[in-house]
Structures are given as C-alpha cells and as structure tokens.
Write an enzyme that holds these catalytic residues in place. Structure first.
Site, PDB file in Angstrom:
ATOM      1  N   SER A 115       0.646  -1.359  -0.329  1.00  0.00           N
ATOM      2  CA  SER A 115       0.108  -0.213   0.078  1.00  0.00           C
ATOM      3  C   SER A 115       0.853   1.637  -0.071  1.00  0.00           C
ATOM      4  CB  SER A 115      -0.638   0.093   1.220  1.00  0.00           C
ATOM      5  OG  SER A 115      -1.466   1.030   0.917  1.00  0.00           O
TER       6      SER A 115
ATOM      7  N   ASP B 145      -5.597  -3.252  -2.910  1.00  0.00           N
ATOM      8  CA  ASP B 145      -4.397  -2.789  -2.047  1.00  0.00           C
ATOM      9  C   ASP B 145      -4.480  -4.315  -1.436  1.00  0.00           C
ATOM     10  OD1 ASP B 145      -3.612  -2.435   0.408  1.00  0.00           O
ATOM     11  OD2 ASP B 145      -4.589  -0.459   0.334  1.00  0.00           O
TER      12      ASP B 145
END
Length: 739
Positions: A64, A210
C-alpha cells in the site's frame, strides 16, 4: 687466467605483491514498509534517519503506501526528494480524478459553472451506474509515472537501483500477489488500491486491490529476496477502544483491522533477534490525514532515531555509502528516444485521438512534460476513467504504449446542480438543475446535452456540440431553450411587484477553443416570449415596466472568453474574463434595435498557501434606451452589493468592482465530507445608471460583507452578512455561486 674467477651473483628477488585485504563482507539489509494510508508518510522519516546513519538498503518490500514510498526509493529517489514530492502534491487534487481545473477543456469548465455537484452518475441500459471506486486514481498515477520515468526501461524490479517487491491482493481469489516485474508505476498503484476508495487495477490479467488485505507487513516477501537482516517499519492501525466503536464505519474499520492484524502478527513472529522492528507512535492518526506531512515525517524520524544504536550497527563508512548512492544514481537513465506509439489492446476506440496527439513525438527523446500536457489535453475532455502510458521495448527500439479506458459510468451521464438562498427574514429561493450528457456521438468527440431546471427558473434546453475535428478547437453548436423565470421589482428594500418572463429561443453558434484557456464564439439566435406581472398592482405608477410585454427578436453576438482559474468556487490563482457584444434586431415590433456590451473580469492570487486576494469587476451598457425588463441589468445580493437584497437595482447600464480577501481555515482532505473552509471579507462598489453621464464615483453604493464559506461537493456554501453605506444590511445563507 686467474683461477677461481668469481661467479656472478643472482639479482635480488622481486617482492611478490600480496593481495589487498578484502573489504569485510557486510550483511545484506532488507527494508519492509507496511501499509497504512497517510500514516505511511512516516516511512520517509525512517528513510531519512537510515541515510544519516549510512545504512544501505539492499532490498525493499512494501504494501500500500509502503509500496509507494518503497517504490520511489527503489527507483533511485533520495528520501529528501520523496519528502519534497509529498510536500508539493496537492493531496486534495491527487485523490480526485479530474485534472486541476486550469487544465480542463473550456467546455468542462463551463459545465462546472452551473452544475455544481462534483459527482457525475452514469446511465447504462436504463440504470444509474456509480464508479467502480470513489477514486479512479488518474492524478496519482500520473504523478508516480513522472517520478519513476528514469527507470521506465527496467521491467525486472531486481534491476532497479534497489531491488523491490510490491504486494497486492487478487480481488477474485483473495490471494496475495507479489509483484517483482513489469511496470513499476502500475505495481505501486495496484498495491495502494484500497477497496471502495480506489478503483481496482487490472494488471497481468488480474484485478488487483490493496495488498494490506492479504499481507500488510510483507516480512516473508523481503526475506525471500536473499537478505540477512530486516528493518521492519509497521505503521498499521491500532485497534480502537470500545468507547470509539460507535458507528457503522468505525465497526467496519475495526473488523478490517482485526483481519489485517492477524496476518501482520503472523509475519512479525518470523522476525529474528537481529531484525529491527520500528513502530512509529502514530496513535489514531487517520489514513486520510495527508495534509499533515510535517507531523507524520517527524513521528517517523523520532521512531527511527530511538533505534539508532541498533541501526548504527548496520552502517558503513561514509566512503562506501557515497559509492552506494552513486551506484543508485547511475541506474537512473535519461528518457529514451521514442520510435513508435502503440495503443494498448482494449483502447482501440480512442486510437484516432491518441495517434493525433502523440504522432509528432516519434523520432524525439521522450519529454515527460510534453507527454503530461498531451495526457491532460485528452483526459481533460472527459469521457475517460484513466489515460496512462508507459515505455515499452520492441526489438532494439523504445516506444510509448498508451492505455485509455472509457468511463465505467459512461459514455452517457447526468450531473446535478442546486442553488439555495435564504435572507433569514422569510424570503428564500431555490433552483434545482439536471444535465444529461450523451457523449462520443461523433468520431470527433461530439456530445448532445439536455438540461432541465425547476425553481425560481424553469428551463428545458438542448444543444449539440460538434467539434469539426479532434483538437482543432473549431466547433458548431445548434441549440434551443424554453425558459421561465421570476424577476422581482423592489423599491428600496421592499418588494413591490414580481414579473414572470417566458422565453423560447433557438440558434446556432460557431467558434474556436484555444487549448484549455480561451474561446472565441459568435452566433445568432431567434427569441420569442413575453413578460407578465404576476404580483403587484398593474396600475401602480411606481412600476417602471409594463404589466405585459411581448417580444420577438433575432440576436447576433460575439464573445471572447479566457479562463485559467484553478477553482471556480474559491479561486486561488488565475484569471477569468469575458467580453461580449450582442445586437438584437427586433422582428415583432416594440423596442428598436438594441446593442449591448458586457464584460466580466476576475483575478486571484494566493500567498503563504492559505491567504487569497481576488479582484473582480463587471460592467455592461445598453447602447439604446429600453423599457424591456429582460434587457435590464440587476444588482443586489451577496457579493453583488451585499448590503442590498437581490434585484434591488435595475438599469440599462451598470458597473461593480469587488475586492475579496479570504483565508483557508480548514484544509480539507480527500473525503467528500472533509471540505475546505474559508473565512473572508469583501469590499464592493457599484451602481446602475440610466445614462452613461450618470456614472460617477460619487454615486456608487459602497458595500462590504463578512462570510464563512465551505467548498462542498454540492457546491459552495456561504453564511454571511452584508452592509451598505446607506444603512441597509442583509443576511445570507447561500448555496451556489454568486459572482
């Protein structure tokens, strides 16, 4: 002969060079950067401490925001360069898909003037369609693309200045995806795609979101890169106490944090005694708190500095560290020469405009600024979710592969507008509008637009915008409008009467748009209608306008417009100006031929990021005497002589100047509910006149206002009070634009 002659002695032996003592073999160091949204900015502070301590990094694995920071460092950027990038980014804009307003085409800017809601809704198969994610990520992707361009030729992440891995999650299977090859920018972007916030990224035939969902602290990924010791930076979310679990959002976030925490704890349990774990004290800092760069970097720096004794054990000499930095820098290359431009499979519908935009770049060295301008030109027209490019190699040549993805909600969509005004004394008005756009109706990007409005103004209109060719700027636009609106007539600050004006017009415009900054337009339209007194006494001698009046005319006009403002609601920089002549040629008797000239000007300048001064001037003159209400210029209302009620003054000639000063007291964030807030004052001077000879500084109304403004996704909201030098005062609660 002399017996026993002396025998020659052998030459002295040449010393054999002994090999220099080999430099001691150092441990290979891996860096693990966890996900955490804005909390991940603390990673930059950690990198800065590692640089000061001369701790080299041999491999990076990130998830991320950790993948973004890690990917930028792996591309050869220094911690200071990454910090400067984060400080320079307008995070409010980076987390929105549209380019900055000053880069939009003029047509999209004009649409923003009336249709305030910043959230278009698509229509497909008779159903309303929302975007796949609140954020498509166009602006952020292009920022990452530009920063990593010097390593764009490297498709194996082991060949980067620092070997790198990014972690994402396969949305279909839920499996962890470790990305170590391909396009670096798309890898970082995929790892950052928080579900429901960012749209997923299609990469290698997979739909990725993500990486924090599957592996927020990728210890095992870094270990597999052949390192001896790990430095792990965990900026993950702490679990909230029971007292804060009071909303659906908080409970949902807590459940996600629990799932991520379980995997993270499993990864952290694999750390050995020589590995170093750094946990910046971020508390309950929001993952969207991107505006707090100083604080987040400081927390990361402090956390790493607390571990300096253990980190120092991994440091190398200044000379060896300088060589390490030099090697990283040498792997960043100048952009290659572009030998071809190719359209990505799936983007064929946009091949014609792409080829027109980029064909002149073939045979030249890649210029990031030039590519960025072309990307903005096409993306700024609307109609695309994403428009991206990357450098690809074919045989011994390099080229651009351009990927264009049409709107997931389009090509047809609706936008909404809303305007409300309340003087807090019992008088209020409203207007609600809807626009339906059918785009891409021609190969050159034509669109058919239909507007409907109810409230103080009732309107139904349609127009067909027809560019003559891609990017030439030339266009024609037939249009027709049916409208009715209320126009009050005041004496002093009391409403004496009200008229309803009904119009029907149709016409044809022709013009040219100049890039994204200006337009010249001319046209003719036929207008018919009437005005009728709906409130008031028809025999009232104080009424200037007749109780009923019909009209029919043919109007010619020419208009020149410039618009470089960065924001239409609360501009910070740029200019906006319009100069127009219109000539009405009567075809139904009554008024003689009428000529009008109008102008508007606005310029804004911001200093110290939060303080803005804006200067605005407007004026107009009817070059003939008229008694037609619709041809009169009104003044009064918020920022139009704020101390007077709306439509307090009418006249065939008018002029007004405004000086506004406002300060941003709430920074806003990427969410639609976290909006910028402004506190401001205005000084205004203006009036209306029957004759030009009456226009004097001595008879100007001098007004001022104090206001609080919120820049919401519904449009600007103002709460304010205005004052007039004649003793009048007005209060406002206002949604919509005012000048």
């Amino acid at each position: 002969m002399a017996a026993g002659a002396q025998q020659a002695s052998p030459p002295p032996a040449t010393p054999v060079a002994q090999p220099a003592a080999a430099a001691p073999q150092r441990l290979r160091i891996g860096l693990v950067l966890s996900g955490g949204g804005a909390r991940g900015m603390a990673h930059v502070g950690v990198l800065q401490v590692l640089e000061k301590l001369h701790v080299p990094i041999d491999a990076i694995a990130g998830t991320s925001m950790g993948a973004v920071v890690g990917g930028l460092y792996a591309s050869g950027l220094s911690p200071e360069q990454i910090e400067a990038t984060f400080r320079s980014i307008n995070w409010q804009e980076a987390f929105r898909d549209r380019p900055p307003r000053e880069d939009l085409t003029l047509r999209r800017k004009q649409e923003d003037e009336n249709f305030l809601v910043k959230f278009p809704i698509g229509i497909k198969g008779g159903r309303l369609v929302l975007p796949t994610g609140l954020i498509q990520g166009q602006s952020l992707t292009e920022t990452l693309r530009r920063l990593t361009l010097p390593v764009a030729r490297s498709t194996d992440f082991d060949d980067l200045p620092t070997p790198f891995r990014a972690v994402a999650t396969d949305l279909e299977t839920g499996q962890e995806v470790d990305m170590g090859s391909g396009d670096l920018t798309s890898a970082m972007r995929a790892s950052l795609s928080a579900p429901g916030v960012f749209a997923p990224v299609e990469r290698g035939g997979r739909l990725l979101v993500d990486g924090g969902v599957s592996d927020n602290v990728p210890v095992d990924v870094a270990r597999a890169m052949g390192v001896d010791v790990l430095i792990v930076v965990d900026v993950g979310f702490p679990l909230l106490p029971r007292s804060k679990l009071s909303s659906v959002t908080a409970i949902s976030n807590q459940m996600l944090a629990i799932l991520m925490r379980r995997k993270s704890q499993q990864e952290l349990s694999h750390l050995g005694p020589h590995d170093i774990l750094i946990r910046p004290a971020l508390g309950d800092t929001s993952s969207f708190d991107f505006g707090n760069v100083n604080r987040l970097l400081g927390i990361g720096t402090a956390a790493a500095w607390d571990m300096r004794e253990r980190l120092a054990a991994l440091s190398i000499s200044p000379e060896r560290y300088a060589a390490y930095e030099q090697r990283r820098e040498l792997l960043r290359q100048a952009p290659p020469r572009i030998d071809f431009v190719k359209v990505q499979t799936g983007s064929e519908a946009f091949s014609e405009p792409i080829e027109k935009l980029f064909h002149d770049m073939v045979g030249k060295r890649l210029d990031p600024d030039a590519v960025g301008r072309r990307i903005t030109t096409l993306y700024g027209e609307g109609g695309l979710d994403t428009l991206d490019y990357r450098v690809v190699k074919r045989d011994d040549q390099y080229g651009l592969l351009v990927d264009a993805r049409g709107n997931s909600i389009g090509p047809n969509y609706v936008r909404f507008g809303l305007s409300l005004q309340d003087d807090l004394e019992g008088d209020s008005t409203y207007d609600a509008a809807m626009r339906y756009v059918m785009s891409e109706i021609t190969r050159t990007g034509g669109e058919w637009v239909t507007d409907a409005e109810i409230g103080n103004t009732s309107l139904l209109s349609t127009e067909v915008f027809l560019p003559l060719s891609h990017f030439s700027g030339w266009f024609v636009m037939p249009h027709t409008v049916v409208a009715s609106r209320n126009l009050p007539f005041l004496i002093g600050q009391s409403e004496r009467a009200q008229y309803r004006v009904h119009t029907f017009d149709y016409g044809l415009d022709f013009g040219k748009q100049f890039g994204n900054w200006g337009e010249i337009r001319t046209g003719v339209y036929r207008e018919e209608g009437h005005s009728r007194l709906t409130i008031g006494d028809p025999l009232d001698p104080k009424l200037v306008f007749p109780p009923f009046q019909s009209f029919g005319s043919r109007t010619y006009f020419a208009r020149f417009s410039v618009d470089t403002l960065d924001d239409i609601n609360f501009p910070h920089f740029g200019e906006r100006a319009t100069l127009q002549w219109s000539g009405e040629r009567n075809v139904a008797g009554g008024e003689p031929n009428i000529n009008q000239v109008t102008f508007d000007f606005l310029a804004a300048h911001t200093w110290r990021e939060r303080n803005t001064v804006a200067l605005s001037m407007s004026g107009g003159s009817t070059l003939n005497r008229v008694t037609d209400l619709r041809l009169e210029f009104p003044l009064g209302g918020f920022l139009n002589l704020s101390g007077l009620k709306q439509y307090s003054l009418y006249g065939p000639r008018f002029g007004i100047g405004r000086l506004l000063v406002y300060r941003k007291i709430g920074r806003g964030g990427p969410g639609y509910l976290d909006v910028p807030v402004y506190l401001g004052v205005s000084l205004e001077a203006g009036n209306v006149w029957q004759n030009m000879s009456d226009a004097k500084l001595t008879n100007l109304h001098k007004d001022a206002s104090l206001f609080l403004g919120l820049d919401t996704f519904l449009g600007p909201i103002y709460v304010g009070s205005g004052f007039d030098d004649h003793g009048d005062q007005a209060f406002y609660l206002f949604l919509g634009r005012t000048f």
